[in-house]
Enzyme design. Sequence first.
Site, short mmCIF file in Angstrom:
data_model
loop_
_atom_site.label_atom_id
_atom_site.label_comp_id
_atom_site.label_asym_id
_atom_site.label_seq_id
_atom_site.Cartn_x
_atom_site.Cartn_y
_atom_site.Cartn_z
N HIS A 308 0.90 -1.31 -0.06
CA HIS A 308 0.23 0.07 -0.03
C HIS A 308 0.75 1.16 -0.04
O HIS A 308 1.90 1.23 0.47
CB HIS A 308 -0.70 0.24 0.95
CG HIS A 308 -2.05 0.93 1.03
ND1 HIS A 308 -1.85 2.47 1.56
CD2 HIS A 308 -3.30 0.70 0.71
CE1 HIS A 308 -3.06 2.91 1.07
NE2 HIS A 308 -3.98 1.96 0.66
N ASP A 366 -8.11 -5.50 0.14
CA ASP A 366 -8.47 -6.22 -1.22
C ASP A 366 -8.15 -7.73 -0.99
O ASP A 366 -8.74 -8.42 -1.84
CB ASP A 366 -7.81 -5.51 -2.47
CG ASP A 366 -8.78 -4.14 -2.67
OD1 ASP A 366 -9.68 -4.02 -2.05
OD2 ASP A 366 -7.90 -3.36 -3.19
N1 CMC Z 1 4.36 -7.49 -4.94
C1 CMC Z 1 5.50 -7.53 -5.01
N2 CMC Z 1 6.69 -6.15 -4.89
C2 CMC Z 1 5.61 -5.27 -4.77
C3 CMC Z 1 4.38 -4.99 -4.39
C4 CMC Z 1 3.52 -6.33 -4.75
N3 CMC Z 1 2.34 -6.41 -4.42
N4 CMC Z 1 4.01 -3.82 -4.14
C5 CMC Z 1 5.34 -3.25 -4.11
N5 CMC Z 1 6.26 -4.11 -4.47
C6 CMC Z 1 7.66 -3.55 -4.25
C7 CMC Z 1 7.92 -2.74 -5.51
O1 CMC Z 1 8.48 -3.52 -6.51
C8 CMC Z 1 9.06 -1.97 -5.06
O2 CMC Z 1 10.27 -2.49 -5.09
P1 CMC Z 1 11.57 -1.74 -5.10
O3 CMC Z 1 11.77 -0.75 -4.22
O4 CMC Z 1 12.87 -2.66 -5.11
O5 CMC Z 1 11.53 -1.09 -6.37
C9 CMC Z 1 8.46 -1.64 -3.77
O6 CMC Z 1 7.82 -2.79 -3.35
C10 CMC Z 1 7.68 -0.48 -3.45
O7 CMC Z 1 6.64 -0.30 -4.35
P2 CMC Z 1 6.27 0.92 -5.09
O8 CMC Z 1 5.39 0.45 -6.45
O9 CMC Z 1 7.01 2.13 -5.01
O10 CMC Z 1 5.10 1.37 -4.14
P3 CMC Z 1 3.74 2.25 -4.50
O11 CMC Z 1 3.49 2.79 -3.05
O12 CMC Z 1 3.91 3.19 -5.49
O13 CMC Z 1 2.49 1.30 -4.93
C11 CMC Z 1 0.81 -0.30 -4.77
C12 CMC Z 1 1.57 0.66 -3.72
C13 CMC Z 1 -0.51 -0.62 -3.96
C14 CMC Z 1 0.21 0.32 -6.13
C15 CMC Z 1 1.60 -1.47 -4.84
O14 CMC Z 1 2.01 -2.09 -3.61
C16 CMC Z 1 0.81 -2.54 -5.69
O15 CMC Z 1 1.13 -2.60 -6.98
N6 CMC Z 1 0.42 -3.68 -5.07
C17 CMC Z 1 -0.36 -4.49 -5.71
C18 CMC Z 1 -1.74 -3.92 -6.07
C19 CMC Z 1 -2.97 -3.83 -4.91
O16 CMC Z 1 -2.85 -4.63 -4.10
N7 CMC Z 1 -3.68 -2.37 -4.81
C20 CMC Z 1 -4.28 -2.27 -3.82
C21 CMC Z 1 -4.11 -1.51 -2.92
S1 CMC Z 1 -5.38 -1.11 -1.62
C22 CMC Z 1 -6.77 -0.82 -2.25
C23 CMC Z 1 -6.87 0.50 -2.90
O17 CMC Z 1 -6.11 1.65 -2.22
O18 CMC Z 1 -7.37 0.63 -4.08
#
Ligand code: CMC
Length: 431
Positions: A308, A366
């Site tokens: 998240h 989710d």
């Molecule tokens: N699986 C594997 N690696 C992950 C995941 C994941 N689900 N989420 C983040 N990472 C890694 C990412 O590769 C990055 O690694 P590094 O620092 O080595 O590059 C690190 O963790 C930080 O990720 P980020 O993309 O910079 O983090 P963010 O804050 O931009 O993204 C997120 C948050 C929710 C988009 C992301 O965690 C994600 O894509 N999760 C899966 C989709 C999901 O479940 N979304 C629902 C969110 S809750 C409901 C809502 O708000 O709608």
Amino acid sequence: MAESKKSATLTLDGKTYDLPVHSPTLGPDVLDIRKLYGEADVFTFDPGFTSTAACESAITYIDGDKGELLHRGYPIEQLAAHSSYVEVCYLLLYGELPTASQLADFKSRITRHTMVHEQMHNFFRGFRRDSHPMATMVGVVGAMSAFYHDSLDINDPWQREVAAIRMVAKLPTIAAMAYKYSVGQPFVYPKNALSYAGNFLHMCFAVPAEDYVVNPILEKAMDRIMMLHADHEQNASTSTVRLAGSSGANPFACIAAGIACLWGPAHGGANQACLEMLKEIGTVDRIPEFVAKAKDKNSGFRLMGFGHRVYKNFDPRATVMKESADEVLGLLGVDNNPLLQVAKELERIALSDDYFVSKKLYPNVDFYSGIILEAMGFPTSMFTPIFAISRTVGWISQWKEMIGEKNQKIGRPRQLYIGSPKRDYVDIRHR
Ligand code: CMC
């Protein structure tokens, strides 16, 4: 905005600039850079708005490190234990918990607006039967602007109020109609004797050929799913609604924009993507393969339902949702469902894996909501529409807050331009 008592100093090319610092009721201080461009001719660079407060808001507060979510100051755990979705709607919209008579009046206003204009039925029929219900919802909610002309004037507080009530009341009807249309069944009209959640279940699962009695366990679980998704501060879809609304667009168009943004798999679409991922994993022995893929940067694969942007400890909504999942599946007698076994084992492995632990990637709301919705009999394509119904009140509350602000301006971010410098047009014969 209160007078700021602190300031920060920025030194740039030997000149110093004082930046006021505002202290919120909760959370980190906020540097006020509004005059920076005018005075220093520089922009700030913050893609994804990870460090930018784009507005003042008194609705929801999240402390991602503590895993805390407050609506108007009330912790989500207390609301989930003692309140109801409709009461939380009132709280978000009007700022305080209602008295018994205020709640009864609000419920009656919501209930009396559940039907949609009969002509909208024809509008639905223009869609292909295999349309994703989110596609139908984006279209139909946007089209409300063409049906409800008497609540389009954003400068009239009464019209804003009517638009808010209409959307909270009609979104379940629209989502259920999108579902019924996709499965080729007749639309089921709302039943005002039922609760908000019960009415939605009835509109989805009743058929004219036989009676459908709402199961109180499922009704309670649906109410809780709705409550846990009701608002979440300045997330992507809410910011979209605010940005759309900042131009003066009508409220139905703004909420349609929010629904479009919510659809993406990184946001509300994650509940559908998560369940599809669990089905693809299929059996517990295949989990290590998927965990390895999620850790491999080149795979482009992420564990859906994990991580998240704000919560870096745990998602408090996920804790409540997990309890609900255990309760619902236990009561429905499907707690040894293979999907649930995969989900539980995936959760266990990911929570003990160094990659996920070090990056603070926890199961989010989710991860569990999809499991409950699947057990209730919803197809995965309905998961995100249910999120959209639930979040509508949050979007509307934030939109109303923004429109009510005295110094509200159109949202207009700037950019760090990396394109070609100025150059002269070249005639096609010489390229
Ligand atoms: N699986 C594997 N690696 C992950 C995941 C994941 N689900 N989420 C983040 N990472 C890694 C990412 O590769 C990055 O690694 P590094 O620092 O080595 O590059 C690190 O963790 C930080 O990720 P980020 O993309 O910079 O983090 P963010 O804050 O931009 O993204 C997120 C948050 C929710 C988009 C992301 O965690 C994600 O894509 N999760 C899966 C989709 C999901 O479940 N979304 C629902 C969110 S809750 C409901 C809502 O708000 O709608």
